[in-house]
Design a protein around this motif. Structure first.
Motif, mmCIF file in Angstrom:
data_model
loop_
_atom_site.group_PDB
_atom_site.id
_atom_site.type_symbol
_atom_site.label_atom_id
_atom_site.label_comp_id
_atom_site.label_asym_id
_atom_site.label_seq_id
_atom_site.Cartn_x
_atom_site.Cartn_y
_atom_site.Cartn_z
ATOM 1 N N CYS A 212 59.216 37.250 56.996
ATOM 2 C CA CYS A 212 58.636 38.596 56.929
ATOM 3 C C CYS A 212 58.370 39.120 58.340
ATOM 4 O O CYS A 212 58.736 40.237 58.695
ATOM 5 N N LEU A 214 59.633 38.120 61.161
ATOM 6 C CA LEU A 214 60.891 38.280 61.893
ATOM 7 C C LEU A 214 61.560 39.600 61.534
ATOM 8 O O LEU A 214 61.983 40.367 62.403
ATOM 9 N N PHE A 215 61.591 39.897 60.235
ATOM 10 C CA PHE A 215 62.273 41.125 59.829
ATOM 11 C C PHE A 215 61.430 42.364 60.056
ATOM 12 O O PHE A 215 61.957 43.474 60.140
ATOM 13 N N TYR A 216 60.131 42.160 60.202
ATOM 14 C CA TYR A 216 59.275 43.287 60.593
ATOM 15 C C TYR A 216 59.690 43.748 61.997
ATOM 16 O O TYR A 216 59.908 44.931 62.248
ATOM 17 N N VAL A 218 62.529 42.901 63.594
ATOM 18 C CA VAL A 218 63.941 43.316 63.593
ATOM 19 C C VAL A 218 64.041 44.766 63.110
ATOM 20 O O VAL A 218 64.748 45.591 63.705
ATOM 21 N N GLY A 219 63.292 45.069 62.050
ATOM 22 C CA GLY A 219 63.292 46.423 61.490
ATOM 23 C C GLY A 219 62.823 47.439 62.518
ATOM 24 O O GLY A 219 63.418 48.503 62.689
ATOM 25 N N ILE B 112 64.196 44.006 53.131
ATOM 26 C CA ILE B 112 64.351 44.167 54.581
ATOM 27 C C ILE B 112 63.572 45.399 55.047
ATOM 28 O O ILE B 112 62.945 45.389 56.105
ATOM 29 N N PRO B 115 59.275 44.235 54.697
ATOM 30 C CA PRO B 115 59.235 42.762 54.661
ATOM 31 C C PRO B 115 57.934 42.171 54.121
ATOM 32 O O PRO B 115 57.936 41.039 53.650
ATOM 33 N N LYS B 116 56.854 42.959 54.166
ATOM 34 C CA LYS B 116 55.592 42.360 53.686
ATOM 35 C C LYS B 116 55.640 42.053 52.188
ATOM 36 O O LYS B 116 54.842 41.256 51.692
ATOM 37 N N MET B 118 57.658 40.279 50.864
ATOM 38 C CA MET B 118 58.050 38.867 50.712
ATOM 39 C C MET B 118 56.852 38.004 50.325
ATOM 40 O O MET B 118 56.988 37.016 49.615
ATOM 41 N N LEU B 119 55.687 38.415 50.827
ATOM 42 C CA LEU B 119 54.496 37.597 50.566
ATOM 43 C C LEU B 119 54.124 37.617 49.081
ATOM 44 O O LEU B 119 53.520 36.670 48.577
ATOM 45 N N ARG B 210 62.536 52.820 54.016
ATOM 46 C CA ARG B 210 63.435 53.379 55.033
ATOM 47 C C ARG B 210 64.871 52.902 54.770
ATOM 48 O O ARG B 210 65.081 51.895 54.078
ATOM 49 N N GLU B 216 71.364 44.939 59.899
ATOM 50 C CA GLU B 216 70.192 44.225 59.379
ATOM 51 C C GLU B 216 70.557 43.449 58.119
ATOM 52 O O GLU B 216 70.118 42.319 57.914
ATOM 53 N N MET B 219 72.375 40.421 59.108
ATOM 54 C CA MET B 219 71.510 39.426 59.761
ATOM 55 C C MET B 219 70.639 38.676 58.756
ATOM 56 O O MET B 219 70.306 37.508 58.955
ATOM 57 N N PHE B 220 70.256 39.379 57.683
ATOM 58 C CA PHE B 220 69.299 38.784 56.753
ATOM 59 C C PHE B 220 69.753 37.431 56.175
ATOM 60 O O PHE B 220 69.013 36.447 56.252
ATOM 61 N N ILE B 223 69.810 34.728 59.125
ATOM 62 C CA ILE B 223 68.473 34.315 59.576
ATOM 63 C C ILE B 223 67.724 33.640 58.433
ATOM 64 O O ILE B 223 67.054 32.623 58.619
#
Lengths: 298, 385
Positions: A212, A214-216, A218-219, B112, B115-116, B118-119, B210, B216, B219-220, B223
């Protein structure tokens, strides 16, 4: 083909490194007998990997100057050692007796060096010096099967076995008997399961949290780069910056939806009247009209 | 031997081989279960792609036959056709292939972009460990409890993968339980979501995500693979294939491969997996007290997972500014069960505000749940395997 060969060769080489000398008996008077009913010195090899490993063309030797002394014969199905299994070689100096009878013997009362080389005859896979102190009926064995250690002295990895309850000799068998799953035993102490829960959730949360984070970043990086590029393009084109171009995604979604509706308005082409000519390649040989019924529609 | 005796003896032998002679009440119970699954799938559209193969598999696996005849019919008889097909389940190579298809089908953009979310996918994995604790209390060994608890991940392939490693003898019951509850997600989750949220919370409108660039998206998976598998290498078969499938999709240069992985290959594996999982529920192996416990634990796991997802969002909202609050109705989607649970979030959101579309927001935790449950399975395998 070249890549495939390199991959296979790499895997094979990697697999052979998992073979090790696991237990040796120099003076065998009443222990394991060979397939001729004879007692001879023996050398046990162990496949420490979890995949079968073919050992034909590898070399066993007791002379550092002659690393290719005994080539393990090819074309014998028994030279493929199954995962975590053992094979015994008889050091009787009689290779004509079969694949597992090698062409040298071990000498009692003196240090015996034994080496195992890869098929190139140069790469040393494993070696051991059997101490001269080994007496009749004793074996020299790794304390834990296949554990080559990490720079420890031989004493930390090997032990002399005399056949007693504390030092049993195990040709073709594991040197250490594993009758419990240590992990499960440990977690039996965690009766409520709270320990495992905390550990596992920490693993899950930390993995996803790092992803999360990392992609924050990257974004943010990509958004910033896109903004700079856009500003530059606007400046280069001399466009009025007060005119905002649609980039929220909603407008794009609406346009896509309209296009989708327009392009797929005749998705049931068979059932609607259309001015489009419907072309189908047809041959009586591939016609299913006469052999199959239509799939029912719900 | 006269003709009458000859015919009589052969007919008697033939009779002893028939299903009628070998049927037991347990067989009929299982056949009824199979029919129920097929009925639910066709009549009520409950996960038909899974329940039809599983239901029919239950019928296939519970046709009574003479077990000691050595006819190589049963799924547990080595060399039988069903046994060969079952290898993908017992050796655990069907689930990674399914994950390849899931990866090739999944758009991670929602995740992506925000990302938050994900939690939330991580928080919902509490269901797994809640069920683990209950399973221990019911007397299961730690490895069995871990295999059963993974039902809470709401991910069939993961459940099969882990149970094939930790408790192969319970795999049939675990797989059927996992898929049954996944099919019942529309029944189980809405009451929990209503119970744990206030009307105001259900009306929270989230900002549109967004736009995510192609780079991206590429990359996802790379990574994601490196990071998660460095932490939990035991999840490599699942996560490796998931991210590989996703890279095929997003790279833009392997469209053919992505299409095959997400369509033909995935369909073939789903068919074989469903059929063999269903067939593995032979009455003699399946109808035990353990199976009842497993279904009970699966239910508990689903409830805890859904609750923890929703409650985590509520907790998370306490720390977020007003403009960035998350609608707790997407918390349930953290349990994986793609895309059913995200659809439920969307439907619930629309019910309370017809202009509040939550689907894309819910897809974030939903796909994070897939990653989270695979990581949780990897952790369980590392600790208990």
């Amino acid at each position: 083909m070249g890549c495939l060969f390199l991959c296979v060769a790499g895997v094979m080489a990697q697999g052979r490194k998992a073979i090790c000398i696991n237990e040796v008996m120099v003076q065998n008077d009443s222990n394991y007998v060979d397939d001729y009913g004879m007692h001879h010195a023996w050398i046990e090899l162990f496949n420490s990997s979890f995949a079968s490993v073919e050992i034909s063309s590898m070399y066993l030797t007791n002379d550092k100057a002659n690393p290719t002394m005994y080539p393990v014969p090819r074309m014998d199905v028994n030279t493929e050692i199954p995962p975590r299994q053992h094979v015994i070689f008889w050091a009787d100096g009689e290779p004509n007796k079969g694949t597992f009878h090698i062409n040298f013997t071990l000498e009692p009362g003196k240090d015996n060096w034994i080496g195992l080389y890869d098929a190139d005859g140069k790469t040393l896979i494993d070696e051991v010096v059997i101490p001269a102190s080994l007496t009749v009926g004793q074996s020299y064995a790794r304390i834990e099967d296949g554990n080559k250690g990490k720079g420890e002295t031989p004493a930390a990895e090997w032990s002399i076995r005399d056949g007693s309850d504390n030092g049993y000799i195990t040709p073709s068998g594991n040197n250490i008997i594993i009758d419990k799953n240590a992990k499960i035993e440990m977690f039996k102490n965690d009766k409520s399961g709270a320990g495992l829960t905390i550990l596992s959730m920490a693993v899950v949360f930390s993995s996803l949290f790092i992803l999360c984070l990392l992609f924050y970043f990257v974004g943010r990086l990509f958004t910033k780069t896109a903004t700079i590029r856009k500003t530059k393009e606007v400046a280069d084109a001399g466009v009025d910056e007060s005119v905002v171009t649609p980039d929220s995604g909603e407008e794009i979604a609406a346009v896509c939806m309209a296009l989708h509706e327009h392009l797929n308005m005749h998705d049931n082409e068979d059932l609607v009247l259309t001015i489009n000519k419907v072309k189908r390649s047809y041959s009586p040989w591939n016609s299913k009209i006469y052999s199959l019924r239509e799939i029912p529609r719900k | 031997m006269n003709l009458g005796d000859f015919l009589g003896q052969n007919l008697s032998d033939f009779w002893s081989y028939t299903g009628f002679a070998n049927a037991t009440p347990e067989h009929f119970i299982m056949l009824a279960f199979g029919l129920l699954f097929i009925w639910l799938a066709i009549k009520h559209d409950f996960e038909p792609l899974l329940l039809v193969p599983i239901g029919f598999g239950i019928l296939v696996g519970n046709i009574p036959f003479k077990i000691d005849a050595g006819a190589e019919i049963g799924i547990y008889e080595e060399g039988s056709v069903l046994n060969i097909l079952y290898d993908g389940v017992s050796a655990g190579w069907y689930p990674p292939l399914i994950f390849l298809g899931i990866g090739a089908m999944t758009d991670f953009s929602a995740l992506i972009a925000n990302p938050k979310l994900m939690l939330i996918g991580a928080a919902a994995q509490f269901g797994i460990f809640g069920a683990y604790m209950v399973a221990l209390a019911l007397g299961f060994a730690p490895d069995q409890a871990g295999a059963i608890a993974i039902i809470g991940g709401a991910d069939g392939p993961t459940a099969i993968f882990l149970s094939s490693k930790l408790a192969p003898n319970l795999m049939g019951a675990i797989a059927v339980s996992a898929y049954s509850y996944m099919a019942l997600v529309p029944v189980i989750q809405p009451p929990i979501m209503r119970l744990l949220t206030t009307k105001n919370e259900r009306l929270i409108k989230m900002k549109p995500a967004r736009a995510v660039s192609q780079n991206e998206k590429i990359m996802f998976p790379i990574i994601g693979l490196l990071l998660t598998c460095f932490v939990v290498p035991s999840a490599l078969p699942l996560l490796g294939m998931l991210f590989f499938g996703n890279l095929l999709r997003e790279s833009g240069v392997t469209t053919r491969l992505a299409k095959t992985a997400s369509n033909a290959l995935n369909d073939i594996i789903v068919m074989l997996l469903g059929l063999t999982v269903g067939a593995s529920t032979q009455a003699s192996e399946f109808l035990t007290q353990d199976t009842i416990f497993i279904f009970f634990l699966g239910f508990i796991a689903f409830i805890i997972a859904s609750m923890s997802g929703v409650l985590f969002v509520k907790l998370f909202n306490l720390f977020l500014p007003k403009s960035k609050k998350i609608n707790p109705l997407i918390g349930n989607a953290g349990v994986s069960a793609v895309p059913m649970s995200a659809r439920i979030s969307n439907n619930m959101g629309l019910k309370y505000d017809p202009s509040n579309y939550l689907l894309m927001h819910a897809m974030g935790p939903n796909v994070a749940g897939v990653i989270g449950s695979a990581v949780a399975a990897g952790a369980l395998l590392a600790f208990l395997g």
